[in-house]
Enzyme design. Structure first.
Site, PDB file in Angstrom:
ATOM      1  N   HIS A 198     -44.952  19.044   2.074  1.00  0.00           N
ATOM      2  CA  HIS A 198     -43.787  18.324   2.726  1.00  0.00           C
ATOM      3  C   HIS A 198     -43.937  19.234   4.253  1.00  0.00           C
ATOM      4  O   HIS A 198     -44.678  19.725   4.599  1.00  0.00           O
ATOM      5  CB  HIS A 198     -42.134  17.953   2.246  1.00  0.00           C
ATOM      6  CG  HIS A 198     -41.676  17.195   2.610  1.00  0.00           C
ATOM      7  ND1 HIS A 198     -41.941  16.034   3.179  1.00  0.00           N
ATOM      8  CD2 HIS A 198     -39.724  17.479   4.046  1.00  0.00           C
ATOM      9  CE1 HIS A 198     -40.679  15.359   4.084  1.00  0.00           C
ATOM     10  NE2 HIS A 198     -40.158  15.988   3.955  1.00  0.00           N
TER      11      HIS A 198
ATOM     12  N   HIS B  13     -35.000   8.374  -3.588  1.00  0.00           N
ATOM     13  CA  HIS B  13     -35.673   8.355  -2.308  1.00  0.00           C
ATOM     14  C   HIS B  13     -35.979   8.069  -1.784  1.00  0.00           C
ATOM     15  O   HIS B  13     -37.123   7.764  -0.609  1.00  0.00           O
ATOM     16  CB  HIS B  13     -36.547  10.001  -2.047  1.00  0.00           C
ATOM     17  CG  HIS B  13     -36.666  11.205  -1.098  1.00  0.00           C
ATOM     18  ND1 HIS B  13     -37.290  10.474   0.223  1.00  0.00           N
ATOM     19  CD2 HIS B  13     -35.604  11.647   0.035  1.00  0.00           C
ATOM     20  CE1 HIS B  13     -36.907  11.435   0.926  1.00  0.00           C
ATOM     21  NE2 HIS B  13     -35.883  12.151   0.684  1.00  0.00           N
TER      22      HIS B  13
ATOM     23  N   HIS C 211     -35.012  21.884   0.085  1.00  0.00           N
ATOM     24  CA  HIS C 211     -35.894  22.217   1.669  1.00  0.00           C
ATOM     25  C   HIS C 211     -34.772  22.085   2.754  1.00  0.00           C
ATOM     26  O   HIS C 211     -34.182  21.085   2.275  1.00  0.00           O
ATOM     27  CB  HIS C 211     -37.021  21.240   2.462  1.00  0.00           C
ATOM     28  CG  HIS C 211     -37.027  19.779   2.035  1.00  0.00           C
ATOM     29  ND1 HIS C 211     -36.326  18.996   1.059  1.00  0.00           N
ATOM     30  CD2 HIS C 211     -37.377  19.291   3.436  1.00  0.00           C
ATOM     31  CE1 HIS C 211     -36.276  17.917   1.385  1.00  0.00           C
ATOM     32  NE2 HIS C 211     -36.928  18.035   2.396  1.00  0.00           N
TER      33      HIS C 211
ATOM     34  N   HIS D 219     -33.893  19.992   4.894  1.00  0.00           N
ATOM     35  CA  HIS D 219     -33.712  18.495   6.153  1.00  0.00           C
ATOM     36  C   HIS D 219     -32.052  18.314   6.133  1.00  0.00           C
ATOM     37  O   HIS D 219     -31.772  18.420   4.328  1.00  0.00           O
ATOM     38  CB  HIS D 219     -34.911  18.027   5.859  1.00  0.00           C
ATOM     39  CG  HIS D 219     -36.273  17.609   6.013  1.00  0.00           C
ATOM     40  ND1 HIS D 219     -37.544  17.036   5.769  1.00  0.00           N
ATOM     41  CD2 HIS D 219     -36.712  18.272   7.537  1.00  0.00           C
ATOM     42  CE1 HIS D 219     -38.619  17.920   6.403  1.00  0.00           C
ATOM     43  NE2 HIS D 219     -38.020  18.123   8.005  1.00  0.00           N
TER      44      HIS D 219
ATOM     45  N   ASP E  52     -30.628  15.729   5.358  1.00  0.00           N
ATOM     46  CA  ASP E  52     -30.921  15.060   3.912  1.00  0.00           C
ATOM     47  C   ASP E  52     -30.565  15.507   3.169  1.00  0.00           C
ATOM     48  O   ASP E  52     -30.710  14.960   2.175  1.00  0.00           O
ATOM     49  CB  ASP E  52     -31.078  13.414   4.354  1.00  0.00           C
ATOM     50  CG  ASP E  52     -33.201  13.719   4.014  1.00  0.00           C
ATOM     51  OD1 ASP E  52     -33.709  14.956   4.873  1.00  0.00           O
ATOM     52  OD2 ASP E  52     -33.222  13.380   3.173  1.00  0.00           O
ATOM     53  N   HIS E  53     -30.835  16.813   2.900  1.00  0.00           N
ATOM     54  CA  HIS E  53     -30.557  18.230   1.429  1.00  0.00           C
ATOM     55  C   HIS E  53     -30.001  19.102   1.022  1.00  0.00           C
ATOM     56  O   HIS E  53     -29.548  19.615  -0.122  1.00  0.00           O
ATOM     57  CB  HIS E  53     -32.331  18.234   1.057  1.00  0.00           C
ATOM     58  CG  HIS E  53     -33.628  17.104   1.251  1.00  0.00           C
ATOM     59  ND1 HIS E  53     -33.476  16.904  -0.633  1.00  0.00           N
ATOM     60  CD2 HIS E  53     -33.351  16.624   2.039  1.00  0.00           C
ATOM     61  CE1 HIS E  53     -34.482  16.281  -0.306  1.00  0.00           C
ATOM     62  NE2 HIS E  53     -34.842  15.246   0.898  1.00  0.00           N
TER      63      HIS E  53
END
Lengths: 299, 299
Positions: free
Chosen positions: A138, A266, A58, A60, A62-63
């Site tokens: 999410h 995570h 996804h 975000h 941090d990904h």
């Protein structure tokens, strides 16, 4: 599989954000790619030369913030394989200006392969495996990924084949199920000529997500499940508010889906000591592993 | 000053790419911001709370890929200061789609402050210091930065002031140069009432650049010069081809500009052992320091 980052949105000391590399069938698959992922490749001795496919759960940061720096460095390291980025359709729009500015002289091409994170469908397939999406729950459209080996061919039983002097030219047919007829007309059934194929393995990656049992039929029986465990149960309120899972919830999913092994990660920055997360997960699903940056998991 | 990365385009084990934080006058200034810079903040205990100004020397990824991840994490850490990014004008165009997508709900604003890297001009000024650009010679328009404290006020000589019973209300005038007249009409000259201000300090950052003496008049006498030293002299051909400097060239600039201290960095990945770079620089300019990731330099 090498886990490159076990932190969550805000990285903690010693914990980078999401990223892992699955190495199988002579290929490397990168799953999520946080800021600094290229440094984790270097630090943990993971090679990018066989990397062609990047799967982003996804959008975000941090990904996915590490994609451009990784590609840029791979380019300087004379990478030649084309790169396919599987993600929500928005990613191409967001990264395109950076790619055009910083990656205009690559020796390889970059292809965006958009998927719909709300659907469970096969998004990649080669001779050895398939990758399908696992719709998660999410704060934005998010999908996990199921890597599933295809059923292989049976193994030839060399001893029996030699005993009956089976010519090499028949091996392909025998692998496909043919019996063998000897010179005197005796039929040797296929079951004596081969042993069953190695059981195909599967790996499920589920991050980020609120606890959802809808994923269970998809990940059922996986050899390894990576499931986010951002919080421990004491912080269930936070997990619910931010649509993340607790370690206990990850373990419950693992148990209900009868997977062989659970790897949690995570983790929220709030935890220095991760033992409570492992303890609560193990109390529900004993075969739980607490991942750490640089950890290698074989299955 | 904390040096966050001493690597060059391709980071090496233990060496992130460009970034340093200058802390002075109760403010933090970030100079360049490679991929992973936010992790270096965490690792080396540098706080971002007083950060408002980011200076980007040029638009190669190893000098600017870390901006968005840093801002994103600062936002989650409840940062409130507005952020000003001083750079080549193209940066706004390149980063805008990512900012719009990933940083839409910040508690602070982001302002792009474009400058012309080919000119030597003041691009930032506050009560305590100025920052001006140092045109460099590289494969794209690049500027170094000169941080220069302003001349401070003289220090009050408390002993003399107390001896003559000088009222507090006159202190501001005395700081500005006024004499003092006692009740019996004796003039106490200002030179007895104050001591000279602390000598203002300056720091010059020059990366990335080919050897160029045109910068000497700008950086002359700096208390600290950070000059890139991507290669050692044995690789001068590479340095010339890629418009970088050797350690010997950095030292020559330091010597000709009569700076107090030289810090070298931006090392090519090809060197595991950096001693040869230090040795050749020191042979020309003895006050040379070999920087490493996480090093703090006080001046």
């Amino acid at each position: 599989m090498t886990i490159l980052g076990t932190g969550s949105a805000v990285p903690a000391p010693g914990r980078f954000s999401a990223g892992q590399v699955l190495e199988t069938h002579n290929k490397s698959f990168l799953i999520d790619c946080a800021d600094g992922t290229q440094h984790q490749f270097t630090k943990y001795g993971v090679h990018s030369s066989r990397l062609s496919h990047i799967f982003i759960s996804h959008l975000h940061g941090d990904h996915c913030f590490g994609i451009i720096p990784l590609i840029s460095t791979m380019s300087m390291a004379n990478h030649t394989n084309d790169i396919y980025i599987h993600s929500h359709p928005d990613l191409e729009k967001v990264l395109k200006p950076m790619i055009d500015y910083f990656c205009f002289d690559l020796e390889f091409k970059i292809f965006f392969e958009p998927f719909n994170p709300l659907e469970n469908s096969v998004i990649y397939e080669d001779r050895g495996l398939t990758v399908s999406t696992i719709p998660l729950v999410h704060t934005m459209p998010t999908a996990g990924f199921l890597f599933k080996e295809k059923e292989g061919e049976p193994h030839l039983n060399k001893e029996t084949l030699d005993f009956y002097n089976v010519p090499l030219s028949l091996y392909p047919d025998i692998k496909k199920g043919a019996d063998f007829i000897t010179e005197n007309g005796t039929i040797i059934p296929n079951s004596r000529l081969v042993t069953p194929p190695t059981k195909p393995k599967s790996f499920a990656y589920c991050s980020d997500t609120r606890y959802t049992e809808r994923i269970i039929p998809i990940i059922e029986g996986a050899d390894c499940l990576y499931h986010e465990a951002t919080y421990c149960s004491d912080d269930l309120v936070k997990a619910k508010a931010r649509l993340h899972s607790t370690a206990a919830e990850a373990a419950t999913i693992a148990s209900k889906a009868s997977v062989k092994q659970l790897v949690i990660g995570h983790y929220s920055k709030r935890y220095d000591d991760l033992t409570p997360l492992l303890t609560e997960a193990k109390s529900i699903f004993p075969d739980t592993i607490l991942s750490y940056d640089g950890m290698r998991v074989d299955f």
